[in-house]
Motif scaffolding. Structure first.
Motif, PDB file in Angstrom:
ATOM      1  N   GLY A   1      75.325  54.784  38.511  1.00  0.00           N
ATOM      2  CA  GLY A   1      74.647  55.871  37.805  1.00  0.00           C
ATOM      3  C   GLY A   1      73.650  56.579  38.703  1.00  0.00           C
ATOM      4  O   GLY A   1      73.564  57.819  38.715  1.00  0.00           O
ATOM      5  N   ALA A   2      72.873  55.802  39.466  1.00  0.00           N
ATOM      6  CA  ALA A   2      71.855  56.415  40.341  1.00  0.00           C
ATOM      7  C   ALA A   2      72.522  57.231  41.455  1.00  0.00           C
ATOM      8  O   ALA A   2      72.074  58.335  41.788  1.00  0.00           O
ATOM      9  CB  ALA A   2      70.960  55.329  40.932  1.00  0.00           C
TER      10      ALA A   2
ATOM     11  N   TRP B   1      74.087  60.415  39.894  1.00  0.00           N
ATOM     12  CA  TRP B   1      73.067  61.402  39.542  1.00  0.00           C
ATOM     13  C   TRP B   1      72.504  62.052  40.816  1.00  0.00           C
ATOM     14  O   TRP B   1      72.331  63.279  40.882  1.00  0.00           O
ATOM     15  CB  TRP B   1      71.936  60.760  38.727  1.00  0.00           C
TER      16      TRP B   1
ATOM     17  N   LEU C   1      63.869  62.757  36.374  1.00  0.00           N
ATOM     18  CA  LEU C   1      64.686  62.430  35.199  1.00  0.00           C
ATOM     19  C   LEU C   1      63.983  62.855  33.916  1.00  0.00           C
ATOM     20  O   LEU C   1      64.604  63.409  33.006  1.00  0.00           O
ATOM     21  CB  LEU C   1      64.994  60.929  35.171  1.00  0.00           C
TER      22      LEU C   1
ATOM     23  N   LEU D   1      69.805  58.425  33.391  1.00  0.00           N
ATOM     24  CA  LEU D   1      70.787  58.772  34.436  1.00  0.00           C
ATOM     25  C   LEU D   1      72.017  59.424  33.801  1.00  0.00           C
ATOM     26  O   LEU D   1      72.528  60.438  34.296  1.00  0.00           O
ATOM     27  CB  LEU D   1      71.191  57.526  35.230  1.00  0.00           C
ATOM     28  N   HIS D   2      72.474  58.853  32.695  1.00  0.00           N
ATOM     29  CA  HIS D   2      73.661  59.420  32.038  1.00  0.00           C
ATOM     30  C   HIS D   2      73.342  60.799  31.451  1.00  0.00           C
ATOM     31  O   HIS D   2      74.130  61.752  31.587  1.00  0.00           O
ATOM     32  CB  HIS D   2      74.172  58.465  30.953  1.00  0.00           C
TER      33      HIS D   2
ATOM     34  N   ALA E   1      66.879  51.825  42.565  1.00  0.00           N
ATOM     35  CA  ALA E   1      67.389  53.087  41.998  1.00  0.00           C
ATOM     36  C   ALA E   1      66.820  54.311  42.716  1.00  0.00           C
ATOM     37  O   ALA E   1      67.525  55.308  42.921  1.00  0.00           O
ATOM     38  CB  ALA E   1      67.069  53.149  40.502  1.00  0.00           C
TER      39      ALA E   1
ATOM     40  N   ALA F   1      69.387  56.925  44.464  1.00  0.00           N
ATOM     41  CA  ALA F   1      69.530  58.310  43.986  1.00  0.00           C
ATOM     42  C   ALA F   1      69.115  59.325  45.041  1.00  0.00           C
ATOM     43  O   ALA F   1      69.774  60.362  45.214  1.00  0.00           O
ATOM     44  CB  ALA F   1      68.691  58.501  42.723  1.00  0.00           C
TER      45      ALA F   1
END
Ligand SMILES: Cc1cc2nc3c(=O)[nH]c(=O)nc-3n(C[C@H](O)[C@H](O)[C@H](O)COP(=O)(O)OP(=O)(O)OC[C@H]3O[C@@H](n4cnc5c(N)ncnc54)[C@H](O)[C@@H]3O)c2cc1C
Length: 370
Positions: free
Chosen positions: A17-18, A21, A80, A164-165, A336, A340
């Motif tokens: 996810g990280a 994103w 975020l 993240l999503h 994370a 990211a």
């Protein structure tokens, strides 16, 4: 026609996810393919520490990477929050590792000294009984001291995953749950990822599927020999705020519940909780904060850490199929920020930075030929 992207990330946990994103935030078209709720998911069962003080003993590049991530975390959290409205409840007030005997104090002091000698000073100090009590109230008589690191912290891992999503959606990236990748047709910089009858193509693919990575990696010439290590977590009812700091075995969440850990059990792919382990966790934490004896326990669970053989991350680009990358670690919350904001841009650029050289799977024995 298969859907085509600049980057496909396989695995929608905290690591995938990280990275997804971070890549989408750079303007890339990204698909994040995730098996879904049936999979083992460390991202939904963890403790939420952004923990630095003891990470990387024996491997300075890991210590430096962890510190880098802790520095980047506020940037990630703010971006975020601005993009999605989800506050991941990041706090970096410093963290304690409490010692309940002179022996534990000595052992901890030698780890702190080793970290200092190998990787430089980040302000971690051993504090005696009186110094710890001056900072934290409610400690039990058995606490003889602690190590304290001023840059440790914690965050809500569930809000992080949600952010993240949501962040991917805001960037018009495709988060695609319910897609178990069962095959990858690989050629250099040309990958077709198959999920049942669906096909997705890309010049770059990242294997970040947690415990699923072991089976996927050989499809693109990578080696990710990860295995499970179970951890159990106990959660109390909401309590009046009493602990602002992070600690290695207990943290009070923004909502007031108290999370208690930390167990490490090699039991294979087993996520059942065991009373003996939960009792050990509760008993140790009650020696640290005796008032916890009065708190009701409302939840408990077991989840599986994603461990490489030496416990350090694996980051690598496939030599046989350039464009395919491995990404796995056992501290996906802590890392994370780096995943990211540092790793994702490097993957998009097609080259991992030299400071990640230490993390290739070449440090492990080669897998037997398929
Ligand atoms: C009890 C416990 C406490 C922890 N505490 C902390 C902590 O305090 N701080 C910290 O930094 N870290 C902590 N961790 C570790 C952290 O949770 C993990 O590092 C992180 O969640 C790993 O993320 P991941 O994305 O690699 O794996 P996962 O979260 O397991 O996600 C992997 C994803 O890959 C998907 N997948 C698997 N196979 C496939 C396939 N074939 N096709 C498509 N998708 C697939 C799954 O659906 C899953 O969503 C803890 C872990 C545990 C278990």
């Amino acid at each position: 026609m298969p859907a085509s992207y600049d980057l496909i990330v396989i695995g929608g946990g905290l690591v995938g996810g990280a990275i997804a994103w971070g890549a989408a935030a750079q303007g890339a078209s990204v698909a994040l393919l995730d098996e879904g709720d049936v999979a083992f998911r460390a991202a939904r069962g963890n403790f939420g520490l952004v923990w630095v003080q003891s990470k990387g003993a024996g491997m300075p590049p890991y210590a430096h990477w962890t510190r880098r991530s802790a520095e980047l975390w506020p940037v990630l959290g703010n971006r975020l929050a601005n993009a999605t409205g989800v506050d991941v409840a990041l706090e970096q007030p410093g963290g304690f590792a409490f010692c309940l005997s002179d022996q534990e104090f000595e052992d901890r002091a030698s780890i702190v000294q080793r970290m200092h000698n190998e990787s430089g000073d980040i302000g971690t100090r051993m504090l005696g009984r009186a110094e710890v009590r001056a900072m934290v109230s409610g400690l039990g008589d058995e606490v003889v001291g602690a190590s304290f690191c001023p840059i440790d912290g914690h965050a809500s891992p569930l809000y992080l995953l949600r952010a993240l999503h949501a962040g991917l959606a805001a960037l018009h990236a495709d988060y695609l749950p319910g897609r178990r990748v069962d095959a990858i047709d690989a050629a250099p910089s040309n990958f077709t990822v198959r999920c049942g009858l669906e096909r997705f193509t890309s010049g770059k693919v990242v294997i970040a599927a947690g415990l699923g990575s072991r089976d996927l990696a050989p499809m693109v010439g990578l080696n990710m020999p990860v295995s499970p290590l179970q951890g159990q977590v106990v959660v109390t009812e909401r309590l009046r705020p009493f602990l602002h700091y992070a600690t290695h075995c207990l943290r009070q969440t923004a909502e007031g519940t108290v999370m208690l850990g930390d167990s490490q059990e090699d039991v294979g792919f087993d996520i059942t909780t065991r009373v003996a382990v939960l009792q050990r966790i509760a008993a140790r934490n009650a020696r640290i904060f005796p008032a916890l004896k009065e708190a009701s326990i409302i939840r408990m669970w077991a989840a599986l850490r994603v461990m490489s053989p030496d416990g350090f991350p694996i980051y690598e680009q496939s030599e046989r199929f350039p464009g395919a990358f491995a990404a796995t670690c056992h501290s996906g919350v802590t890392l994370a920020g780096a995943h990211a904001l540092d790793l994702a841009p490097a993957i998009l650029a097609g080259t991992l930075p030299d400071r990640l050289d230490a993390f290739t799977s070449r440090r492990f024995p080669a897998p037997p030929p398929a």
